[in-house]
Scaffold this active site. Structure first.
Site, PDB file in Angstrom:
ATOM      1  N   SER A 170       9.910 -53.438  -5.143  1.00  0.00           N
ATOM      2  CA  SER A 170       9.304 -52.814  -3.959  1.00  0.00           C
ATOM      3  C   SER A 170       9.735 -51.354  -3.935  1.00  0.00           C
ATOM      4  CB  SER A 170       9.791 -53.513  -2.690  1.00  0.00           C
ATOM      5  OG  SER A 170       9.456 -52.734  -1.545  1.00  0.00           O
ATOM      6  N   TYR A 183      16.517 -56.738   2.385  1.00  0.00           N
ATOM      7  CA  TYR A 183      15.339 -56.746   1.508  1.00  0.00           C
ATOM      8  C   TYR A 183      15.400 -55.607   0.495  1.00  0.00           C
ATOM      9  CZ  TYR A 183      10.431 -56.381   0.110  1.00  0.00           C
ATOM     10  OH  TYR A 183       9.271 -56.309  -0.624  1.00  0.00           O
TER      11      TYR A 183
END
Ligand SMILES: NC(=O)c1ccc[n+]([C@@H]2O[C@H](COP(=O)([O-])OP(=O)(O)OC[C@H]3O[C@@H](n4cnc5c(N)ncnc54)[C@H](OP(=O)(O)O)[C@@H]3O)[C@@H](O)[C@H]2O)c1
Length: 280
Positions: A170, A183
């Protein structure tokens, strides 16, 4: 240089790909794109509730003109047993298909994994001060430990020449999004794993890369605070918009094919923006 007529129309013909998190969102798009390019695809998912979606995707793939073969495997990669179960179950399905000689798998074809896409992931929005061990375990058991254990379980079966391991990271790995530290740090860990595995597996002709999407419309994105998504859009030079599942899937499929032969240990930003530090 050798070429065949299917090299351009079905560049991944004869390859077996595993895509985790294939029930929806980016994983569904990656599985479909690999199948469109000729690969046999193992659609891995976790929730029983996702079965109808996975079955529908398998039917859609089998309806392609070349009727790409599919396998479906339910496995929770956040558990210590799930990744091994995924590979064993797929291997059993593959052998059964070869044994029955139904044309899905050539009887003499050994069980070889050509493309492993570690896509399944989860996020938690939780501020520092409120992170508990359950939050940490939830994110890291899927996003990091699951990727390590699944890649290890697949390792003995990776094609010795030209296998691809593609981790889905990501842009958050290099950003500073508030309340997303679990995350973002888990995706930064994937970048580290990618570089080290590329160094370890290169001698066997295996490439390892990380594709890092920016925001893409999906179930996951709906849980990200709107202010972060809006900020990302505003900072995206390409049309100030979200990415699409197809745009990410085509980057992955490109790396999975011959265009990826000489690319390893890289983090490819599929985001309409160059990597940079972002703070909010
Ligand atoms: N969407 C974005 O904006 C975005 C941006 C950057 C990076 N990414 C990354 O792209 C990947 C896919 O994201 P997405 O938006 O498509 O996510 P999503 O819509 O939330 O889908 C997540 C997928 O992961 C599977 N999964 C979740 N927990 C699992 C477990 N314990 N074991 C096995 N599979 C599990 C789910 O399977 P079930 O349906 O069976 O639960 C589902 O197929 C993730 O790694 C994510 O971090 C997404």
């Amino acid at each position: 240089m050798s070429t065949s007529s299917s090299e351009f129309s079905l560049p991944l013909e004869g390859k077996l790909a595993i895509v985790t998190g294939a029930s929806r969102g980016i994983g569904e798009g990656i599985a479909l794109e690999l199948a469109r390019r000729g690969a046999s695809v193992a659609l891995a998912y976790n929730s029983t509730g996702s079965e109808p979606k996975v079955r529908a995707l398998a039917e859609r793939i089998r309806a392609l003109p070349h009727a790409a073969p599919t396998f479906t495997v339910q496995a929770d990669i956040s558990t210590t047993e799930g990744p091994v179960h995924l590979i064993r179950n797929l291997q059993a399905q593959f052998r059964a298909a070869a044994h029955t000689g139904d044309g899905v798998v050539h009887p003499q074809k050994p069980f070889v994994v050509d493309i492993l896409v570690n896509n399944a992931g989860c996020e938690r929005v939780v501020p520092l001060g409120q992170i508990d061990v359950a939050d940490y375990n939830e994110v890291y058991d899927i996003n990091v430990r699951g990727v390590i254990l699944l890649t290890q379980a697949a390792l003995p079966y990776l094609a010795s020449k030209g296998a691809r391991v593609i981790n889905i990271g990501s842009v958050g790995a290099r950003a500073g999004f508030k309340e997303l530290s679990l995350y973002c740090s888990s995706k930064a860990a994937l970048e580290g794993l990618t570089r080290c595995w590329a160094a370890e597996l290169g001698k066997d002709g295996v490439t390892v890369n990380c594709v890092s999407p920016g925001p893409v419309q999906s179930a996951m994105l709906e849980k990200i605070p709107a202010e972060i998504v809006e900020m990302q859009k505003a900072q995206t030079p390409v049309q100030n918009r979200l990415g699409t599942v197809d745009e990410v899937a085509r980057v992955v499929a490109g790396l999975a094919g011959r265009d990826g032969d000489w690319i390893s240990g890289q983090v490819v930003s599929a985001s309409g923006v160059s990597f940079r530090n972002v703070f909010l």
